[in-house]
Write a protein that holds these residues in place. Structure first.
Motif, PDB file in Angstrom:
ATOM      1  N   TRP A 296      45.020 -30.029   6.281  1.00 37.86           N
ATOM      2  CA  TRP A 296      45.947 -28.905   6.481  1.00 37.86           C
ATOM      3  C   TRP A 296      46.241 -28.235   5.145  1.00 37.86           C
ATOM      4  O   TRP A 296      46.616 -28.876   4.176  1.00 37.86           O
ATOM      5  N   ARG A 297      46.067 -26.939   5.105  1.00 41.58           N
ATOM      6  CA  ARG A 297      46.237 -26.210   3.858  1.00 41.58           C
ATOM      7  C   ARG A 297      47.380 -25.207   3.896  1.00 41.58           C
ATOM      8  O   ARG A 297      47.625 -24.510   2.939  1.00 41.58           O
ATOM      9  N   GLY A 298      48.072 -25.097   5.025  1.00 42.44           N
ATOM     10  CA  GLY A 298      49.189 -24.169   5.088  1.00 42.44           C
ATOM     11  C   GLY A 298      48.767 -22.722   5.223  1.00 42.44           C
ATOM     12  O   GLY A 298      49.574 -21.817   4.982  1.00 42.44           O
ATOM     13  N   VAL A 299      47.500 -22.473   5.561  1.00 40.90           N
ATOM     14  CA  VAL A 299      47.031 -21.109   5.794  1.00 40.90           C
ATOM     15  C   VAL A 299      46.330 -21.062   7.143  1.00 40.90           C
ATOM     16  O   VAL A 299      45.969 -22.092   7.714  1.00 40.90           O
ATOM     17  N   ASP A 300      46.146 -19.863   7.656  1.00 37.10           N
ATOM     18  CA  ASP A 300      45.468 -19.665   8.930  1.00 37.10           C
ATOM     19  C   ASP A 300      44.090 -20.332   8.883  1.00 37.10           C
ATOM     20  O   ASP A 300      43.298 -20.097   7.970  1.00 37.10           O
ATOM     21  N   ALA A 301      43.811 -21.156   9.884  1.00 32.44           N
ATOM     22  CA  ALA A 301      42.545 -21.902   9.915  1.00 32.44           C
ATOM     23  C   ALA A 301      41.336 -20.983   9.883  1.00 32.44           C
ATOM     24  O   ALA A 301      40.266 -21.366   9.391  1.00 32.44           O
ATOM     25  N   SER A 302      41.486 -19.765  10.381  1.00 33.37           N
ATOM     26  CA  SER A 302      40.355 -18.832  10.398  1.00 33.37           C
ATOM     27  C   SER A 302      39.966 -18.372   8.994  1.00 33.37           C
ATOM     28  O   SER A 302      38.878 -17.834   8.787  1.00 33.37           O
ATOM     29  N   LEU A 303      40.864 -18.583   8.011  1.00 32.04           N
ATOM     30  CA  LEU A 303      40.588 -18.156   6.638  1.00 32.04           C
ATOM     31  C   LEU A 303      39.914 -19.240   5.806  1.00 32.04           C
ATOM     32  O   LEU A 303      39.408 -18.968   4.719  1.00 32.04           O
ATOM     33  N   VAL A 304      39.914 -20.469   6.318  1.00 34.37           N
ATOM     34  CA  VAL A 304      39.455 -21.605   5.525  1.00 34.37           C
ATOM     35  C   VAL A 304      37.959 -21.831   5.717  1.00 34.37           C
ATOM     36  O   VAL A 304      37.442 -21.803   6.829  1.00 34.37           O
ATOM     37  N   THR A 305      37.268 -22.070   4.589  1.00 39.55           N
ATOM     38  CA  THR A 305      35.827 -22.340   4.635  1.00 39.55           C
ATOM     39  C   THR A 305      35.473 -23.379   3.579  1.00 39.55           C
ATOM     40  O   THR A 305      36.172 -23.520   2.575  1.00 39.55           O
ATOM     41  N   ASP A 306      34.404 -24.099   3.826  1.00 39.43           N
ATOM     42  CA  ASP A 306      33.878 -25.002   2.801  1.00 39.43           C
ATOM     43  C   ASP A 306      32.578 -24.443   2.208  1.00 39.43           C
ATOM     44  O   ASP A 306      31.801 -25.163   1.595  1.00 39.43           O
ATOM     45  N   ASP A 307      32.372 -23.134   2.390  1.00 36.43           N
ATOM     46  CA  ASP A 307      31.181 -22.464   1.877  1.00 36.43           C
ATOM     47  C   ASP A 307      31.602 -21.334   0.932  1.00 36.43           C
ATOM     48  O   ASP A 307      31.593 -20.155   1.298  1.00 36.43           O
ATOM     49  N   PRO A 308      31.991 -21.674  -0.304  1.00 40.56           N
ATOM     50  CA  PRO A 308      32.476 -20.641  -1.223  1.00 40.56           C
ATOM     51  C   PRO A 308      31.410 -19.610  -1.581  1.00 40.56           C
ATOM     52  O   PRO A 308      31.734 -18.442  -1.840  1.00 40.56           O
ATOM     53  N   ALA A 309      30.136 -20.015  -1.568  1.00 37.58           N
ATOM     54  CA  ALA A 309      29.068 -19.072  -1.941  1.00 37.58           C
ATOM     55  C   ALA A 309      29.006 -17.890  -0.986  1.00 37.58           C
ATOM     56  O   ALA A 309      28.741 -16.751  -1.403  1.00 37.58           O
ATOM     57  N   SER A 310      29.238 -18.137   0.295  1.00 39.79           N
ATOM     58  CA  SER A 310      29.220 -17.023   1.254  1.00 39.79           C
ATOM     59  C   SER A 310      30.481 -16.184   1.138  1.00 39.79           C
ATOM     60  O   SER A 310      30.463 -14.970   1.391  1.00 39.79           O
ATOM     61  N   LEU A 311      31.581 -16.802   0.752  1.00 38.69           N
ATOM     62  CA  LEU A 311      32.853 -16.078   0.651  1.00 38.69           C
ATOM     63  C   LEU A 311      32.838 -15.066  -0.485  1.00 38.69           C
ATOM     64  O   LEU A 311      33.339 -13.940  -0.343  1.00 38.69           O
ATOM     65  N   VAL A 312      32.244 -15.427  -1.630  1.00 37.32           N
ATOM     66  CA  VAL A 312      32.336 -14.557  -2.806  1.00 37.32           C
ATOM     67  C   VAL A 312      31.446 -13.319  -2.703  1.00 37.32           C
ATOM     68  O   VAL A 312      31.562 -12.411  -3.540  1.00 37.32           O
ATOM     69  N   VAL A 313      30.564 -13.249  -1.714  1.00 38.55           N
ATOM     70  CA  VAL A 313      29.698 -12.073  -1.583  1.00 38.55           C
ATOM     71  C   VAL A 313      30.083 -11.192  -0.394  1.00 38.55           C
ATOM     72  O   VAL A 313      29.417 -10.190  -0.131  1.00 38.55           O
ATOM     73  N   ARG A 314      31.135 -11.549   0.300  1.00 36.82           N
ATOM     74  CA  ARG A 314      31.521 -10.760   1.476  1.00 36.82           C
ATOM     75  C   ARG A 314      31.965  -9.354   1.088  1.00 36.82           C
ATOM     76  O   ARG A 314      32.607  -9.151   0.045  1.00 36.82           O
ATOM     77  N   ASP A 315      31.628  -8.390   1.921  1.00 41.42           N
ATOM     78  CA  ASP A 315      31.948  -6.999   1.635  1.00 41.42           C
ATOM     79  C   ASP A 315      33.440  -6.722   1.611  1.00 41.42           C
ATOM     80  O   ASP A 315      33.893  -5.774   0.949  1.00 41.42           O
ATOM     81  N   ASP A 316      34.221  -7.518   2.342  1.00 44.57           N
ATOM     82  CA  ASP A 316      35.664  -7.254   2.401  1.00 44.57           C
ATOM     83  C   ASP A 316      36.436  -7.977   1.301  1.00 44.57           C
ATOM     84  O   ASP A 316      37.670  -7.950   1.273  1.00 44.57           O
ATOM     85  N   VAL A 317      35.730  -8.625   0.366  1.00 50.83           N
ATOM     86  CA  VAL A 317      36.372  -9.289  -0.773  1.00 50.83           C
ATOM     87  C   VAL A 317      36.183  -8.437  -2.019  1.00 50.83           C
ATOM     88  O   VAL A 317      35.049  -8.117  -2.399  1.00 50.83           O
ATOM     89  N   ASP A 318      37.288  -8.070  -2.656  1.00 54.11           N
ATOM     90  CA  ASP A 318      37.249  -7.266  -3.881  1.00 54.11           C
ATOM     91  C   ASP A 318      37.482  -8.101  -5.138  1.00 54.11           C
ATOM     92  O   ASP A 318      36.981  -7.771  -6.210  1.00 54.11           O
ATOM     93  N   ILE A 319      38.278  -9.159  -5.002  1.00 55.89           N
ATOM     94  CA  ILE A 319      38.651  -9.989  -6.150  1.00 55.89           C
ATOM     95  C   ILE A 319      38.514 -11.457  -5.769  1.00 55.89           C
ATOM     96  O   ILE A 319      38.975 -11.877  -4.706  1.00 55.89           O
ATOM     97  N   VAL A 320      37.879 -12.222  -6.643  1.00 55.24           N
ATOM     98  CA  VAL A 320      37.723 -13.659  -6.435  1.00 55.24           C
ATOM     99  C   VAL A 320      38.607 -14.399  -7.441  1.00 55.24           C
ATOM    100  O   VAL A 320      38.545 -14.126  -8.645  1.00 55.24           O
ATOM    101  N   VAL A 321      39.415 -15.318  -6.937  1.00 57.07           N
ATOM    102  CA  VAL A 321      40.270 -16.145  -7.781  1.00 57.07           C
ATOM    103  C   VAL A 321      39.682 -17.550  -7.804  1.00 57.07           C
ATOM    104  O   VAL A 321      39.682 -18.241  -6.785  1.00 57.07           O
ATOM    105  N   GLU A 322      39.152 -17.961  -8.960  1.00 56.91           N
ATOM    106  CA  GLU A 322      38.480 -19.258  -9.066  1.00 56.91           C
ATOM    107  C   GLU A 322      39.430 -20.299  -9.640  1.00 56.91           C
ATOM    108  O   GLU A 322      39.878 -20.192 -10.785  1.00 56.91           O
TER     109      GLU A 322
END
Length: 436
Positions: free
Chosen positions: A55-81
């Protein structure tokens, strides 16, 4: 165009440890204020974690274990590492930058070795790379060096940038407990990691020193360029001796610009425990707090003080960078680029100018002081004070030098150990924060 009609700024957060959790919390709780400050809404598009079942305290639909796919998504403007480590975040940040995403990171270990590579990738993609949180947690140090002092010449940056070691030394000084006892207590209180090596042996502070030196002196400095010594050999006797000199002991990160005898301008970057006079502002920095003193030709001495670690304080610095990057996305600006025009070489520790405190057990007989003084004199090291304590088998000689090249001082220590009249050199510490 009104704020409500502007396209939201999409953010991906990589890592949900203490800092990542606080970043997400602040994004949600301060959403309205952040929108007003940025000029557009900041929307969380996804959170990358190692274990999506926790449990991370955020909407489950936002959680992923695939960061590589997340950082290239068109709807992402800023990545916080906020993952930590080197290889994985290095790859993810490069990928994000190459896909036109601005990046905010708190990863000092990565930046200490790869700032040049990542900064070049950001410049090529015309996006931002911000890392205020990589040094001294909530304390604003990076931005003042890069922006506020951009028109000045910084000559020295010195400070306490590791909270774990400062907690340990402060507790040893206050309570008289030995290093192992206080280290164990630091672990129980959450100030020290299960493996405290990076902190107590100076690796963490050296990485931060490399970042500070690179920015302050417009030259690329890596962690390997920084002379490093930790605090594990510091004893209660060292701290008691420091008190007799109206000093305390702190692990210092020191970066300075100097001109060598041949007229060449160079950088010294070093981390070690040192005696600090009680009159110096860094001496009063206690517990897990951090402080950085910046000296510039025109601004003079500036001091930055505050909480150097912890989830919420570090998240505050991350959010500051995030707001800056988001504003640039909305209004079409860019943050300051890496500046390496000076390209000053980093000098070895041998060439640093410093002072030594030396405590040695000596034979209690005539001629000892003369022999010891002769070793210093033969290497052009001037003695500031000398004091004998005890007598007989417990005779100790304490010497404090004036400023000299470190190689001359270290060579003197080696020579002292070969003297028949010196039974042992029990303690050697550098002395900083004086003008002598």
């Amino acid at each position: 165009m009104t704020e409500s009609s502007r396209r939201p700024i999409g953010v991906a957060v990589l890592g949900m440890g203490n800092v990542g959790t606080e970043v997400v919390r602040i994004l949600h709780e301060n959403a309205e204020d952040l929108t007003a400050r940025v000029g557009a809404a900041i929307e969380l598009r996804g959170v990358a974690v190692r274990d999506i079942t926790r449990w991370r305290g955020v909407d489950a639909s936002l959680v992923t274990d695939d960061p590589a796919s997340l950082v290239v998504r068109d709807d992402v403007d800023i990545v916080v590492e906020l993952i930590g480590g080197i290889d994985l975040p290095r790859s993810l940040i490069r990928t994000a930058l190459e896909h036109g995403k601005s990046v905010v990171t708190a990863n000092k270990a990565l930046l200490a070795d790869y700032t040049g590579e990542l900064a070049s990738a950001a410049a090529d993609a015309k996006v931002d790379l911000y890392f205020e949180a990589a040094v001294a947690g909530a304390i604003p140090v990076i931005r003042p060096l890069m922006q506020s002092l951009a028109g000045d010449t910084v000559t020295r940056v010195a400070g306490i940038v590791n909270g774990t070691t400062n907690f340990i030394l402060s507790a040893m000084d206050a309570d008289g407990d030995d290093y192992d006892t206080v280290l164990a207590e630091a672990g129980r209180l959450g100030y020290a990691e299960a493996d405290p090596t990076a902190d107590v042996e100076g690796y963490d502070a050296a990485a931060k020193a490399a970042i500070l030196a690179s920015i302050a002196f417009h030259s690329r400095v890596t962690a390997a360029d920084v002379h490093r010594q930790g605090i594990s050999s510091i004893t209660v006797d060292d701290l008691e001796s420091a008190k007799k000199l109206d000093c305390t002991v702190k692990l210092l990160s020191i970066c300075e610009r100097f001109v060598d005898p041949d007229g060449r301008e160079r950088i010294s970057a070093r981390v070690y425990p040192a005696l600090v006079p009680l009159s110096h502002p860094l001496a009063g920095v206690g517990g897990a707090f951090n402080a950085v003193v910046v000296e510039a030709e025109n601004a003079g001495r500036l001091m930055f003080y505050g909480q150097g670690a912890g989830g919420a304080p570090t998240a505050s610095a991350v959010l500051g960078d995030l707001v800056m990057a988001a504003r640039n996305k909305v209004h079409g600006g860019r943050g300051p680029l890496e500046s390496t025009y000076a390209s000053l070489p980093v000098a070895p520790i041998d060439d640093a100018l410093t002072r030594y405190y030396v405590s040695m057990r000596v034979a209690d007989r005539p001629g000892v002081l003369s022999a010891v003084a002769g070793e210093f004199s033969s290497r052009d090291v001037s003695i500031s004070t000398v004091r004998q304590e005890g007598a007989g088998d417990d005779a100790r000689l304490v010497v404090v030098t004036h400023r000299a090249r470190d190689v001359a001082l270290s060579d003197t220590i080696e020579a002292l150990q070969d003297l028949d009249s010196v039974l042992s050199v029990s303690s050697v510490l550098r002395l900083e924060g004086t003008d002598e």
